[in-house]
Design an enzyme around this catalytic site. Structure first.
Site, mmCIF file in Angstrom:
data_model
loop_
_atom_site.group_PDB
_atom_site.id
_atom_site.type_symbol
_atom_site.label_atom_id
_atom_site.label_comp_id
_atom_site.label_asym_id
_atom_site.label_seq_id
_atom_site.Cartn_x
_atom_site.Cartn_y
_atom_site.Cartn_z
ATOM 1 C CG ASP A 20 36.698 30.625 38.374
ATOM 2 O OD1 ASP A 20 37.224 31.393 39.039
ATOM 3 O OD2 ASP A 20 37.271 30.080 37.345
ATOM 4 C CB SER A 21 36.761 32.112 44.053
ATOM 5 O OG SER A 21 35.755 33.140 43.861
ATOM 6 C CG ASP A 63 35.455 34.375 36.882
ATOM 7 O OD1 ASP A 63 35.972 34.828 35.935
ATOM 8 O OD2 ASP A 63 35.961 33.629 37.917
ATOM 9 C CE LYS A 65 37.567 37.224 37.024
ATOM 10 N NZ LYS A 65 38.185 35.963 36.673
ATOM 11 C CD GLU A 86 41.808 32.276 35.771
ATOM 12 O OE1 GLU A 86 42.441 31.673 35.421
ATOM 13 O OE2 GLU A 86 40.540 32.441 36.543
ATOM 14 C CD GLU A 93 44.199 35.870 41.860
ATOM 15 O OE1 GLU A 93 43.262 35.943 40.747
ATOM 16 O OE2 GLU A 93 44.139 34.902 42.609
HETATM 17 O O1 KIV Z 1 37.142 33.909 41.231
HETATM 18 C C1 KIV Z 1 37.330 34.968 41.817
HETATM 19 O O2 KIV Z 1 36.673 35.288 42.680
HETATM 20 C C2 KIV Z 1 38.240 35.979 41.154
HETATM 21 C C3 KIV Z 1 38.721 37.148 41.830
HETATM 22 C C4 KIV Z 1 39.395 36.589 43.263
HETATM 23 C C5 KIV Z 1 39.479 37.962 41.011
HETATM 24 O O3 KIV Z 1 38.723 35.627 40.030
#
Ligand code: KIV
Length: 266
Positions: A46-47, A85, A115, A117, A184
């Site tokens: 989600d970055s 994510d 994934k 959090e 992280e």
């Molecule tokens: O969103 C993302 O790219 C991430 C990674 C940096 C672990 O969560």
């Protein structure tokens, strides 16, 4: 059957001490390139909220956004393990919502795992997902969806009680069925301790050398953003400069009528 590396491959690599190489990427072209470079796993993170959409943080990203990018990445490569994510708001409300979101991401995003959090508070959701056949990668430490809770992007797990809480969260995720966990923005010795304690692999970012593998955002490791220089980041190239130069050369040649030449004309 898919040629992709599986959750079992990653677990085996972790157990054998073979480092896991993961990158975050968001489109088919880069997915193809990182596959050729031999990465083990791709996270469609989600970055993308910052890197692709230009937001300040990851919070505005929707499940539809992530699914769109997962599909693009899935089309661009065939061998790396693929993780999607779960964005902010898609799994924090109820366990049923979490399961529904994870199911959509698997079904529509063509990923092999999701994934999320957080630790103990999400153990039930992780358990429900894994019971439903959805592999889950956890994510602990400086979890960006909690940026406002943390009051900024601050290293986590620095005090003895925070370190103990993080270790407890890692154990909860493993017990709930997670097959791997991203660590992280935590002190390197703590990440090494968590890695030694767990039987599932850890994938670090800003968490030192003692993890089972590493993840970086592809745009960051390529040096595409010259204004982004956190301590944890090593830039393996300076594409910011190279892109500006290349596009500048193109612009100059268009303006001087040096491009296109006869060779580029029909
Ligand atoms: O969103 C993302 O790219 C991430 C990674 C940096 C672990 O969560």
């Amino acid at each position: 059957m898919s040629k992709r590396k599986s959750t079992c491959t990653l677990r085996r690599m972790g157990q054998d001490g073979e480092k896991i190489v993961m990158v975050t990427c968001y489109d088919a072209t880069f997915a193809h390139l990182v596959e050729e470079a031999g990465v083990d796993a791709i996270l469609v993170g989600d970055s993308l909220g910052m890197v692709i959409q230009g937001h300040e943080h990851t919070l505005p990203v929707t499940l539809d956004d992530v699914i769109y990018h997962c599909r693009a990445v899935a089309r661009g490569c065939s061998r790396p393990h693929l993780v999607g994510d779960l964005p902010f708001g898609s799994y924090q409300t109820t366990v049923d919502d979490a399961l529904r979101s994870a199911t959509r991401l698997m079904k529509e995003g063509a990923v092999q795992a999701v994934k999320l959090e957080g630790g103990e508070p999400f153990a039930e959701a992780v358990h429900r997902m894994t019971t439903a056949g959805i592999p889950v990668m956890g994510h602990l430490g400086l979890t960006p969806q909690s940026v406002h809770q943390f009051g900024g992007y601050k290293i986590q797990g620095r005090t003895p009680s925070a370190a103990e809480r993080l270790k407890h969260d890692a154990r909860c995720l493993q017990e709930a069925g997670a097959y791997a966990v991203v660590l992280e923005g935590i002190p390197a010795p703590l990440a090494a301790e968590v890695t030694a304690e767990l039987s599932i692999p850890t994938i670090g970012i800003g968490a030192g050398i003692g993890c089972s593998g590493q993840v970086l955002v592809l745009y960051d490791l390529l040096g595409l953003n010259d204004a982004f220089n956190p301590k944890f980041l090593k830039k393996f190239d300076n594409l910011h400069q190279r892109v500006v130069e290349a596009v500048g050369n193109y612009a100059r040649e268009v303006r001087t009528s040096d491009f296109p030449t006869a060779r580029h004309s029909h």
